[in-house]
Design a protein around this motif. Structure first.
Motif, PDB file in Angstrom:
ATOM      1  N   LEU A  15       0.528  -1.234  -0.032  1.00 14.83           N
ATOM      2  CA  LEU A  15       0.044   0.256  -0.207  1.00 14.83           C
ATOM      3  C   LEU A  15       0.941   1.118  -0.510  1.00 14.83           C
ATOM      4  O   LEU A  15       0.327   1.991  -0.089  1.00 14.83           O
ATOM      5  N   PRO A  17       3.120   4.517  -1.216  1.00 13.96           N
ATOM      6  CA  PRO A  17       3.177   4.261  -2.541  1.00 13.96           C
ATOM      7  C   PRO A  17       4.470   4.390  -3.610  1.00 13.96           C
ATOM      8  O   PRO A  17       5.129   3.922  -3.067  1.00 13.96           O
ATOM      9  N   LEU A  23      -0.094   5.627 -10.729  1.00 11.36           N
ATOM     10  CA  LEU A  23      -1.828   5.882  -9.845  1.00 11.36           C
ATOM     11  C   LEU A  23      -0.642   7.304  -9.229  1.00 11.36           C
ATOM     12  O   LEU A  23      -0.181   7.308  -7.996  1.00 11.36           O
ATOM     13  N   SER A  26      -4.592   9.029  -4.255  1.00 10.70           N
ATOM     14  CA  SER A  26      -6.365   8.509  -4.493  1.00 10.70           C
ATOM     15  C   SER A  26      -7.292   8.985  -3.138  1.00 10.70           C
ATOM     16  O   SER A  26      -6.525   9.482  -2.105  1.00 10.70           O
ATOM     17  N   ARG A 183      -4.228  -1.584  -5.819  1.00  9.52           N
ATOM     18  CA  ARG A 183      -3.544  -0.495  -5.771  1.00  9.52           C
ATOM     19  C   ARG A 183      -2.427  -0.674  -6.680  1.00  9.52           C
ATOM     20  O   ARG A 183      -1.817  -0.024  -7.869  1.00  9.52           O
ATOM     21  N   GLN A 184      -1.445  -1.824  -6.380  1.00 11.70           N
ATOM     22  CA  GLN A 184      -0.671  -2.493  -7.059  1.00 11.70           C
ATOM     23  C   GLN A 184      -0.921  -2.731  -9.032  1.00 11.70           C
ATOM     24  O   GLN A 184       0.005  -2.149  -9.604  1.00 11.70           O
ATOM     25  N   GLU A 187      -1.286   1.068 -10.330  1.00 16.24           N
ATOM     26  CA  GLU A 187       0.767   1.315  -9.954  1.00 16.24           C
ATOM     27  C   GLU A 187       1.475   0.682 -10.855  1.00 16.24           C
ATOM     28  O   GLU A 187       2.232   1.396 -11.889  1.00 16.24           O
ATOM     29  N   LEU A 215      -7.580   1.757   0.456  1.00 18.70           N
ATOM     30  CA  LEU A 215      -7.217   1.990  -1.351  1.00 18.70           C
ATOM     31  C   LEU A 215      -6.180   3.326  -1.124  1.00 18.70           C
ATOM     32  O   LEU A 215      -5.753   3.761  -1.616  1.00 18.70           O
ATOM     33  N   SER A 216      -7.096   4.385  -0.627  1.00 14.03           N
ATOM     34  CA  SER A 216      -6.690   5.588  -0.806  1.00 14.03           C
ATOM     35  C   SER A 216      -5.756   6.235   0.436  1.00 14.03           C
ATOM     36  O   SER A 216      -5.610   6.420   0.864  1.00 14.03           O
ATOM     37  N   ASP A 217      -5.199   6.684  -0.599  1.00  6.97           N
ATOM     38  CA  ASP A 217      -3.899   7.734   0.205  1.00  6.97           C
ATOM     39  C   ASP A 217      -4.188   8.733   1.377  1.00  6.97           C
ATOM     40  O   ASP A 217      -3.808   9.521   2.112  1.00  6.97           O
TER      41      ASP A 217
END
Length: 386
Positions: A15, A17, A23, A26, A183-184, A187, A215-217
């Motif tokens: 997870l 980045p 990506l 998020s 996510r992967q 990315e 999932l989100s940052d």
């Protein structure tokens, strides 16, 4: 059988980045308070961001039970166009299907050790997988190119719709594996993605919302300027998110609280906004709420995207970076919702609704769009002091 703790540790790495990630970021729009304008705000912001960043694809993931955002994007309320479109595609393409497909990949390899996890999560989608990770599914089959249904939406907006029926319950390990998989895959894509997730305004996070938070940052919290709603709904939501981050269940930090549906006295900068001047009484309430936000940030370290102030007397830089005001959309907002028409695509003049004719004033529409642009542009702001 892989233990939950081992999966949490493995997924935490996935997870994070990557240096060469495609990506961009998020965002999850979330709140424990329903009716705060979260979905309407995300509708306009996602379209405005897409228009201003044409080199990116905007992936809108609607994790809500009703699918209101999906209906807005796919045609709006007039003639139930959006609702009919969601029903037409829901059995083929939906957030539920996306999550189930991601969960299936994890389940198929549940006996493997966590050393294989990073290899497994890259194998989900043919359209997004790298050459090193042969795919087992086609990502394009799970998304809707929104402009095919609604020409008012920018060409680079893609939707995974909600509102397709009952939601599946997922245990913690599965939620983390789903988020890491998505996510992967994003990315490792050759496409540059920006992800925005809409969530339900329940008094606790649903499993779908928890996946979005994993999932989100960053998290955007829309809220009306009501002290009781802040204390009774927003603070518990922030406390729950803090505990989820502490346990490794979520990675989203609170980037911004958007004070929504603010009345405007003048269209000039003020102590609480760089764009509008609310009435004096409203400014007082917003200033008090900003101080409360700073207190929460100081109480829960690492919860906010921007570092909290070291001293209570020095909160202005933090609150300027972590809060903003969004004006009330008024009748122009009703016209936008009825037609599935974002402000960035709206033009002045008469607009025939189902029951009445809207008169779209150029100045009003422009003011609304500029306020939306302010939020869209701030989504990519670096952390305070970076």
């Amino acid at each position: 059988m892989v233990k939950t703790a081992e999966i949490v540790a493995a997924v935490a790495v996935l997870l994070s980045p990557g240096i060469n990630a495609t990506l961009v970021s998020s965002h999850v729009f979330s709140n424990h308070k329903g009716g705060c304008g979260k979905t309407t705000m995300m509708f306009h912001v996602s379209c405005e961001y897409a228009l201003r960043n044409k080199e990116e694809r905007i992936l809108v993931i609607d994790t809500t039970l009703r699918g209101d955002l999906s209906e807005l994007l796919l045609g709006g309320d007039k003639g139930a166009a959006g609702k009919q479109a969601v029903r037409a595609v829901g059995h083929l393409r939906s957030t539920s299907k996306l999550l189930m497909q991601a969960a299936a990949v994890h389940a198929a390899h549940d006996g493997d050790d966590t050393g294989h996890m990073s290899a497994l999560v890259g194998k989900l989608f043919k359209g997004l997988a790298s050459k090193k990770s042969p795919a087992v599914l086609d990502f394009d089959d799970l998304l809707i190119h929104v402009q095919d249904f609604n020409p008012a939406i920018p060409d680079n907006v893609y939707l995974c719709p909600g509102g397709s029926g009952p939601q599946t319950s997922y245990p913690l390990a599965q939620r983390l594996a789903i988020a890491a998989t998505l996510r992967q895959c994003l990315e490792e894509s050759d496409t540059v993605w920006k992800v925005m997730c809409d969530t339900d305004g329940d008094q606790g996070f649903s499993d779908y919302t928890k996946i979005a938070l994993a999932l989100s940052d960053r998290c955007i919290i829309p809220l009306k300027t009501n002290v009781n709603d802040f204390s009774n709904r927003c603070v518990p939501m922030m406390e729950e998110l803090f505990l989820m981050r502490q346990s490794g269940e979520a990675q989203a930090r609170i980037q911004m609280i958007v004070w929504n549906e603010v009345d405007v006295y003048k269209n000039t900068a003020s102590p609480v906004s760089g764009m509008i001047t609310p009435p004096k009484a409203a400014q007082g309430v917003i200033s008090m709420l900003n101080a409360l936000v700073a207190e929460v940030a100081a109480t829960y370290p690492d919860l906010f995207y921007n570092a909290p102030p070291l001293h209570a007397s020095d909160i202005e830089p933090f609150t300027s970076a972590s809060t903003m005001c969004m004006r009330s959309f008024g009748v122009t907002g009703l016209a936008a919702a009825e037609h599935g028409l974002p402000f960035c695509s709206m033009r002045e003049g008469k607009l025939q609704g189902g029951r009445l004719v809207y008169e779209i004033a150029a100045e009003q529409r422009q003011q609304l769009q500029h306020n939306v642009i302010e939020l869209a542009d701030r989504l990519n702001d670096p952390p305070l002091g970076a």
